[in-house]
Design an enzyme around this catalytic site. Sequence first.
Site, PDB file in Angstrom:
ATOM      1  N   HIS A  81       0.842  -1.201   0.000  1.00 11.83           N
ATOM      2  CA  HIS A  81       0.000   0.000   0.000  1.00 11.83           C
ATOM      3  C   HIS A  81       0.871   1.242   0.000  1.00 11.83           C
ATOM      4  O   HIS A  81       1.966   1.248   0.569  1.00 11.83           O
ATOM      5  CB  HIS A  81      -0.962   0.001   1.195  1.00 11.83           C
ATOM      6  N   ASP A  83      -0.412   4.461   0.858  1.00  9.41           N
ATOM      7  CA  ASP A  83      -0.842   5.515   1.779  1.00  9.41           C
ATOM      8  C   ASP A  83      -0.048   5.423   3.071  1.00  9.41           C
ATOM      9  O   ASP A  83       0.558   4.389   3.374  1.00  9.41           O
ATOM     10  CB  ASP A  83      -2.338   5.416   2.076  1.00  9.41           C
ATOM     11  N   ASP A 144       6.251   2.267   6.132  1.00 10.53           N
ATOM     12  CA  ASP A 144       4.976   1.544   6.131  1.00 10.53           C
ATOM     13  C   ASP A 144       4.043   2.267   5.166  1.00 10.53           C
ATOM     14  O   ASP A 144       3.403   3.230   5.543  1.00 10.53           O
ATOM     15  CB  ASP A 144       4.408   1.520   7.545  1.00 10.53           C
ATOM     16  N   GLU A 178      -4.937   1.600   2.991  1.00 12.36           N
ATOM     17  CA  GLU A 178      -4.767   0.449   3.882  1.00 12.36           C
ATOM     18  C   GLU A 178      -4.733   0.875   5.337  1.00 12.36           C
ATOM     19  O   GLU A 178      -5.242   0.171   6.215  1.00 12.36           O
ATOM     20  CB  GLU A 178      -3.479  -0.304   3.516  1.00 12.36           C
ATOM     21  N   ASP A 201       4.683  -6.069   3.716  1.00 14.68           N
ATOM     22  CA  ASP A 201       4.199  -5.056   4.666  1.00 14.68           C
ATOM     23  C   ASP A 201       4.562  -5.409   6.103  1.00 14.68           C
ATOM     24  O   ASP A 201       3.935  -4.934   7.034  1.00 14.68           O
ATOM     25  CB  ASP A 201       2.677  -4.911   4.514  1.00 14.68           C
ATOM     26  N   HIS A 384       4.276   4.613  12.136  1.00  9.73           N
ATOM     27  CA  HIS A 384       3.240   5.593  12.487  1.00  9.73           C
ATOM     28  C   HIS A 384       3.736   6.709  13.408  1.00  9.73           C
ATOM     29  O   HIS A 384       2.921   7.335  14.077  1.00  9.73           O
ATOM     30  CB  HIS A 384       2.016   4.922  13.135  1.00  9.73           C
TER      31      HIS A 384
END
Length: 413
Positions: A81, A83, A144, A178, A201, A384
């Site tokens: 992904h 995003d 990520d 995602e 991932d 994150h």
Amino acid sequence: MIEKKHIIDRFVSYVTIDTESDPNSDTTPSSEKQWDLARKLAEELKEIGLEDVSIDENAYVMGTLPSNVNHEVPTIGFIAHFDTSPDFTGANVKPQIIEEYDGKDIILNKEENIILSPSYFEDLKLYKGQTIITTDGTTLLGADDKAGVTEIVSAMEYLVDHPEIKHGKIRVGFTPDEEIGRGAHKFDVKKFGAAWAYTMDGSQIGELEYESFNAASAVVTIKGRIVHPGYAKGKMVNSMYIAQDFINSLPRLETPEHTSGREGFFHLTNMTGKVQETTLTYIIRDFDKELFKTRKEAVAKIAEELNTKYGGNDTVTVVIKDQYYNMGEKVKEVMHIVDTAETAMKKLNIKPLIKPIRGGTDGSQLSYMGLPCPNIFAGGHNFHGRYEYVPVETMIKATEVIVKIAELTAKNN
């Protein structure tokens, strides 16, 4: 041999494009800026020589590397992904490249005294002597899952440039959204046309995951009654106090900060309230299907008990929605695809770390949509947030794993 500088340049070109997804949007992709990287990826796949490259109305990107063998081989896929998480800003990412990491503290931002330290993030010690890419402390990095995107594109480019490596037909796919749980919602499995696939991932080198949480969301709405506080005796009902009762009725140690391994949890992610109304938002997670069901029933039962206590059937209402299920139930039916990935790692002198994902990937949903999809390490750590980093050598190894899986699939079929 995968060229190190080429991997770094490609990765940096991706992470410097802001692709933060937006959970408050109903569109796909959820943020307009995700189109910027989606279009770039579509063009890049064409440039490296892939065929049937497409980008649909929802920004899903797909491409094909044709088979170069004259016997029938199952079509396999690789998915990542593009995003990034809304948990922390992904705007104006300024990657820092640390050559030959010395194993000591890394100053991410001198002005704000932000330090990435192995005394707290112990995994850093694994990468002493390697090249590490970090943030500047003010944004997330986006490894990520732009590390995964980098690895897939680089592996396809390598296979195009090295036709002596025999492989069957390979499909690649890149998805939006995602990070807000919608990455597979509009993925066209039939169009993708693979017998199975792998998401790139994961995190630490060697990770190979084919089990994920069963996942649900729960929105708890609590109604109160507002009355002038000077004349409220026997009349006011403060919804925030009822919310407190609800929170305290769930087991306090069954939360993310107190669980690990195969343990599930209840996680309060958001709380907004006034006297008149309070809303609690939870996510519910468990690997075991029956325990997952029990957790959902527990939330509903607490609502019933509080309605009885406070004398109203609609004082507390709960809306529970399943989000995804443990992909292990589907992957276990075709365990040879996990075995192939494990063999690929071993042939590259990588120790496989087979463990359940304490989360979900696009593969969780795709496996239930008819595309079994284990997850392979991509290399990033501390996702994150401002302490996110990725070792370049791990990205190179992940790229080599993709190439080796393609080679083994052709050889074994």
